[in-house]
Design an enzyme around this catalytic site. Structure first.
Site, PDB file in Angstrom:
ATOM      1  N   SER A  88       0.838  -1.195   0.000  1.00  0.00           N
ATOM      2  CA  SER A  88       0.000   0.000   0.000  1.00  0.00           C
ATOM      3  C   SER A  88       0.875   1.248   0.000  1.00  0.00           C
ATOM      4  O   SER A  88       1.997   1.226   0.513  1.00  0.00           O
ATOM      5  CB  SER A  88      -0.918   0.001   1.233  1.00  0.00           C
ATOM      6  OG  SER A  88      -1.844   1.064   1.178  1.00  0.00           O
ATOM      7  N   ASP A  89       0.356   2.324  -0.570  1.00  0.00           N
ATOM      8  CA  ASP A  89       1.072   3.593  -0.568  1.00  0.00           C
ATOM      9  C   ASP A  89       0.043   4.717  -0.604  1.00  0.00           C
ATOM     10  O   ASP A  89      -1.067   4.534  -1.120  1.00  0.00           O
ATOM     11  CB  ASP A  89       2.012   3.708  -1.768  1.00  0.00           C
ATOM     12  CG  ASP A  89       3.010   4.836  -1.606  1.00  0.00           C
ATOM     13  OD1 ASP A  89       3.989   4.640  -0.862  1.00  0.00           O
ATOM     14  OD2 ASP A  89       2.804   5.904  -2.196  1.00  0.00           O
ATOM     15  N   GLN A  90       0.425   5.864  -0.063  1.00  0.00           N
ATOM     16  CA  GLN A  90      -0.534   6.967   0.044  1.00  0.00           C
ATOM     17  C   GLN A  90       0.120   8.302  -0.289  1.00  0.00           C
ATOM     18  O   GLN A  90       1.270   8.557   0.081  1.00  0.00           O
ATOM     19  CB  GLN A  90      -1.111   7.025   1.458  1.00  0.00           C
ATOM     20  CG  GLN A  90      -2.226   8.048   1.641  1.00  0.00           C
ATOM     21  CD  GLN A  90      -2.782   8.018   3.051  1.00  0.00           C
ATOM     22  OE1 GLN A  90      -2.131   8.477   3.984  1.00  0.00           O
ATOM     23  NE2 GLN A  90      -3.975   7.462   3.200  1.00  0.00           N
TER      24      GLN A  90
END
EC number: 3.6.1.9
Length: 208
Positions: free
Chosen positions: A79-81
């Site tokens: 995941s990345d944001q």
């Protein structure tokens, strides 16, 4: 990218969260599943002209795949944001001065968070990825409020300079999105959709 639903599998492979984030760990723990956690070593530098949604999806996939060789039979979650203000990415502040500038820029404005999520199933050799958007409306913040928040929370490794799992909620007047877990960095509704597409029904009695 999403795939058609697969026939339900008889067993859930071991789960691996490709992140060192304590917030993502706490978020995934809500599903009540046993999992391991490891930090992938990837280059997170944005490409020239890369838009926030494309960036987070690419990095989420890279994180999941970075650990696939070491864990060939796992379900690996990456995941990345990125926070986007006026369509420009706002990353992790790193320093208090940068965090002050970020929160001052966000004051009174609507900000979009793009959270990329990827699931790699080593047994099926299948990769799913998606981007979950979530909008927040910031309060009009005074310098004193910004300083008070930063001194209490020290959110220097958080995109947008706030911790949703802490006092971050005090910075907003409204939230708009289908899954508030996206603000913690791991959209669980999208994750459940992906696992279902891979053939793993988390509501099945065999996973309880």
């Amino acid at each position: 990218m999403m795939l058609p639903n697969m026939p339900l599998s008889t067993a859930l492979p071991p789960l691996l969260l490709a992140s060192s984030s304590s917030a993502r760990r706490q978020c995934l723990a809500q599903l009540g599943l046993a999992f391991q956690q490891a930090s992938p070593d990837i280059d997170e530098t944005p490409r020239s002209g890369e838009q926030p949604a494309a960036l987070v999806e690419r990095l989420a996939c890279a994180k999941a795949l970075a650990l696939a060789g070491q864990h060939p039979h796992h379900l690996i979650i990456g995941s990345d944001q990125v926070c986007a203000l006026d369509q420009q990415p706002v990353g992790k502040p790193g320093t208090l001065d940068s965090a002050r500038r970020q929160l001052a820029a966000c004051s009174g404005k609507r900000v979009r968070f793009h959270t990329g999520i990827a699931v790699y199933d080593g047994r099926q050799r299948r990769l799913l990825s998606a981007v979950e958007p979530f909008d927040v409306q910031f309060r009009s913040l005074t310098d004193a409020q910004i300083e008070g928040y930063l001194q209490r929370e020290q959110p220097l490794e958080c995109a947008g300079s706030f911790r949703m799992e802490g006092l971050g909620i005090t910075l907003f007047t409204a939230l708009d999105g289908r899954d508030p877990n996206a603000l913690l960095g791991l959209p669980l509704i999208q994750l459940c959709d992906m696992l279902q597409s891979l053939g793993y029904d988390l509501l099945s009695p065999r996973y309880t």
